[in-house]
Design a protein around this motif. Structure first.
Motif, PDB file in Angstrom:
ATOM      1  N   ILE A   1      37.439  46.588  49.653  1.00 43.81           N
ATOM      2  CA  ILE A   1      36.066  47.256  49.025  1.00 43.81           C
ATOM      3  C   ILE A   1      35.876  46.558  47.838  1.00 43.81           C
ATOM      4  O   ILE A   1      36.740  46.609  47.038  1.00 43.81           O
ATOM      5  CB  ILE A   1      36.576  48.779  48.959  1.00 43.81           C
ATOM      6  CG1 ILE A   1      37.175  49.600  49.977  1.00 43.81           C
ATOM      7  CG2 ILE A   1      35.337  49.377  48.154  1.00 43.81           C
ATOM      8  CD1 ILE A   1      37.749  51.036  49.874  1.00 43.81           C
TER       9      ILE A   1
ATOM     10  N   MET B   1      31.315  50.084  44.670  1.00 44.58           N
ATOM     11  CA  MET B   1      31.128  51.326  45.261  1.00 44.58           C
ATOM     12  C   MET B   1      29.874  51.797  44.242  1.00 44.58           C
ATOM     13  O   MET B   1      29.873  51.529  43.234  1.00 44.58           O
ATOM     14  CB  MET B   1      32.279  52.079  45.084  1.00 44.58           C
ATOM     15  CG  MET B   1      33.465  51.494  46.052  1.00 44.58           C
ATOM     16  SD  MET B   1      34.846  52.557  46.050  1.00 44.58           S
ATOM     17  CE  MET B   1      34.489  53.694  47.497  1.00 44.58           C
TER      18      MET B   1
ATOM     19  N   ASN C   1      35.183  46.720  41.589  1.00 44.76           N
ATOM     20  CA  ASN C   1      36.566  46.920  41.939  1.00 44.76           C
ATOM     21  C   ASN C   1      37.348  46.554  40.640  1.00 44.76           C
ATOM     22  O   ASN C   1      38.397  47.194  40.734  1.00 44.76           O
ATOM     23  CB  ASN C   1      36.991  46.171  43.104  1.00 44.76           C
ATOM     24  CG  ASN C   1      36.787  44.689  43.055  1.00 44.76           C
ATOM     25  OD1 ASN C   1      36.231  44.223  41.976  1.00 44.76           O
ATOM     26  ND2 ASN C   1      36.785  43.965  44.265  1.00 44.76           N
TER      27      ASN C   1
ATOM     28  N   ARG D   1      36.561  55.293  39.581  1.00 43.15           N
ATOM     29  CA  ARG D   1      37.194  54.775  41.166  1.00 43.15           C
ATOM     30  C   ARG D   1      38.644  54.801  41.012  1.00 43.15           C
ATOM     31  O   ARG D   1      39.328  54.461  39.889  1.00 43.15           O
ATOM     32  CB  ARG D   1      36.726  53.626  41.767  1.00 43.15           C
ATOM     33  CG  ARG D   1      36.947  52.621  41.207  1.00 43.15           C
ATOM     34  CD  ARG D   1      35.939  51.251  41.612  1.00 43.15           C
ATOM     35  NE  ARG D   1      36.573  50.763  43.193  1.00 43.15           N
ATOM     36  CZ  ARG D   1      36.056  49.847  43.826  1.00 43.15           C
ATOM     37  NH1 ARG D   1      35.009  49.325  43.299  1.00 43.15           N
ATOM     38  NH2 ARG D   1      36.696  49.493  44.817  1.00 43.15           N
TER      39      ARG D   1
ATOM     40  N   ALA E   1      29.419  51.623  49.681  1.00 44.48           N
ATOM     41  CA  ALA E   1      30.485  51.033  49.233  1.00 44.48           C
ATOM     42  C   ALA E   1      30.102  49.550  49.949  1.00 44.48           C
ATOM     43  O   ALA E   1      29.471  49.633  51.240  1.00 44.48           O
ATOM     44  CB  ALA E   1      31.776  51.457  49.864  1.00 44.48           C
TER      45      ALA E   1
END
Length: 121
Positions: free
Chosen positions: A31, A34, A53, A71, A97
């Protein structure tokens, strides 16, 4: 299959707070960014906040000061804390995402189904 599932929306009085959550599930490699978007009736979907991230954040001007995005990479989740809610914050909030689904595919955007936030007395 990759899924993003939001939770935490609801009806709240002006001045109240909410914490939205979004968790990614399914099979994927990684990922990347987001974020949270929102869409009010008759308006286009707009970015509220985004987070890389590595934890770098970006906010829409309308979200600065009252919204906090965070996150948890271990939980594959992103959160949006909204304080001092105003009636104009009423909207459907969507999780977004950038996810790489397999080792041989490019990253692509995934969306949650949306969670309704209504600010009203």
């Amino acid at each position: 299959q990759v899924h993003l599932v939001e939770s935490g929306g609801g009806l709240v009085q002006p001045g109240g707070s909410l914490r939205l959550s979004c968790a990614a599930s399914g099979m994927f490699v990684s990922i990347n960014n987001m974020g949270w978007y929102r869409q009010s009736p008759g308006k286009e979907r707009e970015l509220v906040a985004a987070i890389t991230n590595a934890g770098s954040t970006n906010y829409a001007d309308s979200a600065k000061g009252r919204f906090t995005i965070s996150r948890d990479n271990a939980k594959k989740s992103v959160y949006l804390q909204i304080n001092s809610l105003k009636p104009e914050d009423t909207a459907v909030y969507y999780c977004n995402a950038d996810i790489q689904p397999t080792m041989i595919s490019w990253s692509r955007q995934y969306w949650g189904q949306g969670t309704q936030v209504t600010v009203s007395s």
